[in-house]
Scaffold this motif. Structure first.
Motif, PDB file in Angstrom:
ATOM      1  N   THR A 126      44.227   3.633  30.343  1.00  0.00           N
ATOM      2  CA  THR A 126      45.406   4.222  30.093  1.00  0.00           C
ATOM      3  C   THR A 126      46.288   5.152  30.577  1.00  0.00           C
ATOM      4  O   THR A 126      47.098   6.380  30.140  1.00  0.00           O
ATOM      5  CB  THR A 126      44.722   5.470  28.888  1.00  0.00           C
ATOM      6  N   LYS A 127      45.782   5.333  32.104  1.00  0.00           N
ATOM      7  CA  LYS A 127      46.107   6.133  32.767  1.00  0.00           C
ATOM      8  C   LYS A 127      47.838   5.249  33.626  1.00  0.00           C
ATOM      9  O   LYS A 127      49.194   6.178  34.569  1.00  0.00           O
ATOM     10  CB  LYS A 127      45.808   6.208  34.096  1.00  0.00           C
ATOM     11  N   GLN A 186      51.444   2.926  23.762  1.00  0.00           N
ATOM     12  CA  GLN A 186      50.887   5.033  22.837  1.00  0.00           C
ATOM     13  C   GLN A 186      50.572   6.067  24.271  1.00  0.00           C
ATOM     14  O   GLN A 186      49.776   6.952  23.926  1.00  0.00           O
ATOM     15  CB  GLN A 186      50.383   5.115  21.725  1.00  0.00           C
ATOM     16  N   PHE A 187      50.427   4.992  25.233  1.00  0.00           N
ATOM     17  CA  PHE A 187      49.947   5.581  26.513  1.00  0.00           C
ATOM     18  C   PHE A 187      50.119   6.549  27.329  1.00  0.00           C
ATOM     19  O   PHE A 187      51.762   6.690  26.843  1.00  0.00           O
ATOM     20  CB  PHE A 187      49.302   4.669  27.773  1.00  0.00           C
ATOM     21  N   PRO A 188      49.479   7.678  26.657  1.00  0.00           N
ATOM     22  CA  PRO A 188      50.348   8.968  27.214  1.00  0.00           C
ATOM     23  C   PRO A 188      51.257   9.264  28.679  1.00  0.00           C
ATOM     24  O   PRO A 188      52.115  10.264  28.140  1.00  0.00           O
ATOM     25  CB  PRO A 188      49.256  10.078  27.405  1.00  0.00           C
ATOM     26  N   ASN A 189      50.673   8.387  29.552  1.00  0.00           N
ATOM     27  CA  ASN A 189      51.907   8.795  30.880  1.00  0.00           C
ATOM     28  C   ASN A 189      52.586   7.272  30.888  1.00  0.00           C
ATOM     29  O   ASN A 189      53.461   7.889  32.163  1.00  0.00           O
ATOM     30  CB  ASN A 189      50.283   8.902  31.646  1.00  0.00           C
ATOM     31  N   ARG A 221      48.256  -0.310  20.865  1.00  0.00           N
ATOM     32  CA  ARG A 221      48.372   0.714  21.630  1.00  0.00           C
ATOM     33  C   ARG A 221      48.461   1.235  23.022  1.00  0.00           C
ATOM     34  O   ARG A 221      48.188   1.722  23.400  1.00  0.00           O
ATOM     35  CB  ARG A 221      46.376   0.659  22.007  1.00  0.00           C
ATOM     36  N   LYS A 236      55.469   5.321  31.354  1.00  0.00           N
ATOM     37  CA  LYS A 236      57.321   5.559  31.706  1.00  0.00           C
ATOM     38  C   LYS A 236      57.544   4.424  31.560  1.00  0.00           C
ATOM     39  O   LYS A 236      58.845   3.844  31.107  1.00  0.00           O
ATOM     40  CB  LYS A 236      57.013   6.029  32.452  1.00  0.00           C
ATOM     41  N   ASN A 254      53.831   7.705  17.308  1.00  0.00           N
ATOM     42  CA  ASN A 254      52.862   7.944  18.288  1.00  0.00           C
ATOM     43  C   ASN A 254      53.368   7.531  19.715  1.00  0.00           C
ATOM     44  O   ASN A 254      52.415   6.734  20.580  1.00  0.00           O
ATOM     45  CB  ASN A 254      51.439   7.935  18.216  1.00  0.00           C
ATOM     46  N   TRP A 255      54.692   7.275  19.856  1.00  0.00           N
ATOM     47  CA  TRP A 255      54.737   5.952  21.101  1.00  0.00           C
ATOM     48  C   TRP A 255      54.654   7.308  21.823  1.00  0.00           C
ATOM     49  O   TRP A 255      54.976   8.587  22.104  1.00  0.00           O
ATOM     50  CB  TRP A 255      56.052   5.989  21.042  1.00  0.00           C
ATOM     51  N   SER A 256      54.520   6.494  23.107  1.00  0.00           N
ATOM     52  CA  SER A 256      54.154   7.438  24.327  1.00  0.00           C
ATOM     53  C   SER A 256      55.837   8.215  24.460  1.00  0.00           C
ATOM     54  O   SER A 256      56.777   7.945  24.750  1.00  0.00           O
ATOM     55  CB  SER A 256      54.707   6.321  25.525  1.00  0.00           C
ATOM     56  N   SER A 257      55.653   9.576  24.798  1.00  0.00           N
ATOM     57  CA  SER A 257      57.496  10.696  25.030  1.00  0.00           C
ATOM     58  C   SER A 257      57.661  10.985  25.777  1.00  0.00           C
ATOM     59  O   SER A 257      58.629  10.878  26.009  1.00  0.00           O
ATOM     60  CB  SER A 257      56.673  12.091  24.541  1.00  0.00           C
TER      61      SER A 257
END
Length: 875
Positions: free
Chosen positions: A215-216, A235-238, A232, A240, A258-261
């Motif tokens: 997830t990183k 949607q990983f938070p980091n 999923r 790019k 909830n896409w990775s912003s």
């Protein structure tokens, strides 16, 4: 991967390089570290051909000298405090041995190593020498040739890895699911650039664990993997950068929310298996720079969700099965440099408020259903204008002719109308590519008074179907390579004067016009000449070939003059075309014999179509070569034997010798050689000849056959039982022979058999039933008095033989009906229909049931691919 992906790769590589270029500390390296490095240097084998200043390729270990502090050696980075070696960069160092084999313990004392860069070498072998480096964080093994599977120990022992690059490293096979143990990974590159490489372990288990534990991740690059990609991951938070391009067996769905912003690059191109719709939540990707979803199985409309994506520079949605109108906010993307929405079903009018930037970049909207008129274009800086293959109508936008910087104008296959005068093109002096073809209401007006206008860069002119009535000599420009004037109304002839010049012309298509004479082949470097379906008459072949100089003839690869009124013979001078691949002279009145040299002169000749002429004599024994795949000699007056040299044609797919006067026991050479081509041979027609003897059992080994026609000969004996092996067979005609015995029951296994004609033979016994045999009517069996059982009304006795009562009135009428069909030619290459029917007649209507033109499709494929391979150039 596109320009942005290339920049990304360079940036990643630069980050590795910067890590090794940090100024070394003043602390002297530890003796055991220096000794370990020298041991590593002495164990490395450097290629004797190493050295390239342009690409900065040289052995970095050349600077590793004991008299210098090892922390100052090139490619070595030490810890500033303790002096331990923490980084090694040996990329582009021409290393060719198994560097990490267990026997090489050079890395054993480098226990503090944190990053190792060995990309762009020729390293092979195993990785066991690395497994003790538990503190390793960055490992780059890209562009080597390890040539084995990835060991699971790489993931179970090096669990501190944050960056792992195995792209184009020579590894293959299954990626162990233990890759999910690398929970600290922020960058993973398993790309292979379309080279078959990796699969993930066990029915998506690897993918599922990757989505759970990694997830990183910031950067994920995968090639040639398959399976169902977990939603999923997007949607990983980091996250790019995610590049899954060219994974043709990869599928999945885009997340609706909830896409990775922080996502900057999204590449799912040419995966094929991503489904569903493009979500409106795309508007949340405010940092996105590049999106490529082309070549997937999406559906629905493009959401109007681009208002906030102001950093977007590249957007590609081509070939995604998308429909609906163009979203308005797409045209507000002021940073865009590439926009490709081609090959979809987009519809509606073209927005009239679009700002000029759209046409200053490679904007691709062709192959859609956009409609309405094209308004006046007032953008003098425009270079590319492509709205081809849509439904635009109304008058041709004459404002296009004011775009003095235009290099490419493509408006083909629309419904534009009007008349274009040659003088209108005068301002387009930068034009390289012009395609206005297939606008039925648009015409180009030419006359004999036209001057030779100057288009210094023009290379390709496609004006098919533009109602042109005279050969446009004014396009005779220095660099013109491709000229397509097919499907026009050009009549009369092309004189020697009009055929001269054209110094660089390589492709000329004048097919489907009304030409009557041709005094000389145009150009000196011609490779493709298409004159099919005209009114050409007389001995043009002899006239033109005898006029050509050797340098004009050597380059000709495709010569297509079928469906004309040519007379005379085939001149032996045609054999000077040593590069010829396709020769099509079908449906003329060419007479005489085939020059013996025609089979000898070219190893490239693949396709010969001389059908429906007045040729006679023997078929030359020189026809057999390793390139020949299609041979059509039917409907002539050839006699004698089938040349045994055809058995040398190991790529032969289609053979049509029907409607001649051949007399042969076909088995003399078929038992021996033709079965070697069983996987390729798809069509055979020997109908309407005088062949005799039994049909050889070996025909049943031609397992790729889809059409077989031996009708109207003198074959005797039984139908071979091995015909049951012809599982791809779709049509079989053995009618009007002297075949005897029973119909083999094994033939019921032919589940693709759609047409069967066994009429007018001496067959006996019960007609097999089951599968396709339940679909055939009486006419398939008429004229065999000994046959019985359905669909005939004649019953069989207990022994499976016909009872004695006379046939019914209906059957008597059926036996007088003309033969079910006459000549069938079908051919399939790589699963694509390349078939050709010369009159497959449906019994009930007398009309063609299907008519698939092998010649048209095969030649159009060759012609189109040749043009697509051309790349515009500016001298």
């Amino acid at each position: 991967m596109g320009l942005l992906c290339l920049v990304l790769v360079l940036m990643l590589h630069l980050s590795w390089s910067l890590s090794s270029s940090i100024p070394p500390s003043s602390h002297l390296c530890l003796p055991n570290q220096r000794a370990a490095l020298l041991q590593l240097k002495n164990s490395i084998f450097i290629s004797e051909f190493c050295g390239d200043d342009y690409y900065n390729i040289y052995p970095k270990t050349e600077s590793w000298n004991i008299s210098i502090d090892c922390c100052s050696w090139e490619g070595v980075k030490c810890d500033n405090l303790a002096g331990h070696v923490i980084g090694i960069d040996l990329s582009h160092s021409c290393i060719t041995d198994p560097l990490f084999a267990s026997a090489n313990n050079s890395f054993f004392h480098l226990h503090s190593l944190q990053w190792l860069e060995v990309s762009y070498n020729d390293i092979n072998g195993f990785l066991s020498g690395l497994f003790h480096l538990h503190g390793l964080r960055r490992l780059n093994l890209a562009y080597n040739r390890f040539g084995n599977t990835v060991p699971s120990e790489l993931f179970t022992r090096l669990v501190s890895l944050t960056h792992l690059n195995l792209s184009v490293s020579g590894f293959n096979g299954v990626i162990p699911y233990q890759i999910s143990f690398l929970s600290s990974l922020v960058s993973l590159d398993l790309s292979s650039h379309s080279i078959p490489n990796f699969t993930f372990d066990g029915h998506g288990q690897g993918f599922a664990m990757l989505a759970t534990n990694l997830t990183k991740l910031i950067t994920l690059m995968l090639d040639t993997v398959h399976g169902e990609f977990p939603t999923r991951v997007f949607q990983f938070p980091n996250l790019k950068h995610i590049d899954l391009g060219s994974n043709q067996n990869l599928g999945g769905y885009l997340p609706q929310t909830n896409w990775s912003s922080g996502l900057e690059l999204l590449d799912l191109s040419d995966c094929g298996g991503f489904r569903g719709s493009i979500p409106p939540s795309f508007e949340d990707l405010i940092r996105i720079i590049s999106i490529d979803l082309s070549g997937n199985s999406l559906q629905g409309q493009i959401p109007d969700a681009f208002g906030n994506i102001t950093r977007l520079t590249s957007l590609r949605f081509s070939s995604c099965n998308l429909s609906g109108p163009l979203p308005i906010t797409i045209f507000n993307l002021t940073q865009i440099t590439t926009l490709d929405l081609s090959h979809n079903h987009l519809e509606g009018p073209f927005p009239n408020h679009v700002s000029g930037w759209l046409f200053t970049l490679p904007s691709l909207l062709h192959h859609n259903k956009l409609a309405g008129p094209i308004d006046r274009i007032q953008m003098p800086s425009v270079q590319h204008f492509d709205l081809g293959y849509n439904d635009f109508d109304g008058p041709f936008p004459h404002s296009v002719f004011d775009l003095v910087n235009l290099t490419s104008l493509r408006l083909s296959s629309n419904n534009l109308s009007g008349v274009i005068e040659p003088v209108m093109l005068l301002n387009l002096t930068s034009l390289v590519f012009l395609d206005l073809s297939n606008n039925s209401l648009l015409s180009l007006r030419t006359s004999s008074n036209d001057v030779n206008y100057f288009f210094p860069w023009l290379q390709t002119v496609l004006l098919s179907g533009c109602s042109i009535r005279q050969f446009p000599s004014f396009f005779r420009t220095p660099y013109l390579e491709v000229l397509d004037l097919s499907y026009n109304k050009i009549s009369g002839g092309i004189s020697k004067w009009e055929a001269q010049g054209w110094e660089e012309l390589q492709v000329l298509n004048l097919s489907h016009n009304f030409l009557t004479t041709l005094e000389q082949f145009p150009g000196k470097t011609l490779q493709i000449l298409d004159l099919r379906s005209n009114l050409l008459q007389g001995p043009i072949l002899s006239t033109c070939f005898n006029l050509q100089t050797p340098d004009q003839r050597l380059n000709l690869r495709l010569l297509l003059i079928s469906e004309n009124k040519l007379t005379g013979n085939i001149p032996s001078s045609i054999c000077n075309c040593s590069s010829l691949e396709i020769l099509d002279l079908a449906k003329n009145s060419v007479s005489g014999t085939i020059p013996e040299c025609l089979g000898n002169f070219s190893y490239h000749l693949q396709f010969i179509n001389l059908q429906m002429n007045n040729l006679y004599g023997k078929i030359p024994d020189s026809f057999g070569n390793n390139s020949l795949s299609h041979l059509f000699l039917n409907d002539n007056r050839f006699e004698g034997l089938v040349p045994p040299s055809l058995s040398n044609s190991t790529k032969l797919e289609v053979l049509d010798l029907g409607n001649n006067k051949l007399t042969d026991r076909f088995s003399q050479w078929l038992e021996i050689e033709l079965i070697k081509t069983a996987a390729l041979f798809v069509s055979m027609d020997l109908s309407n000849n005088q062949s005799h003897g039994q049909i050889p059992e070996e025909v049943g080994q031609l397992i790729s056959l889809q059409m077989l026609n031996f009708s109207h000969n003198n074959f005797t004996g039984p139908i071979p039982t091995l015909f049951g092996n012809l599982v791809a067979l779709e049509s079989l005609d053995l009618s009007s022979n002297k075949l005897s015995g029973r119909i083999p029951s094994q033939m019921t296994k032919l589940i693709f058999l759609a047409a069967l004609n066994l009429s007018e033979n001496n067959l006996v016994g019960q007609i097999p039933h089951g599968n396709q045999f339940g679909t055939f009517e009486n006419d398939s069996y008429s004229g065999n008095l000994g046959l019985c059982g359905l669909p005939l009304s004649k019953l069989c006795n207990n022994h499976g033989e016909a009872e004695s009562p006379a046939p019914s009135v209906a059957e008597q009428e059926d036996s007088q009906v003309p033969k079910f069909w006459q000549v069938v030619m079908m051919g399939y290459g790589s699963g694509v229909v390349l078939g050709m029917s010369l009159g497959y007649i449906v019994f009930t209507t007398g009309r063609p049931w299907w008519f698939v033109s092998m010649v048209e499709r095969h030649l159009q494929y060759k012609f189109t691919n040749w043009i697509r391979r051309k790349r515009p150039r500016r001298n």
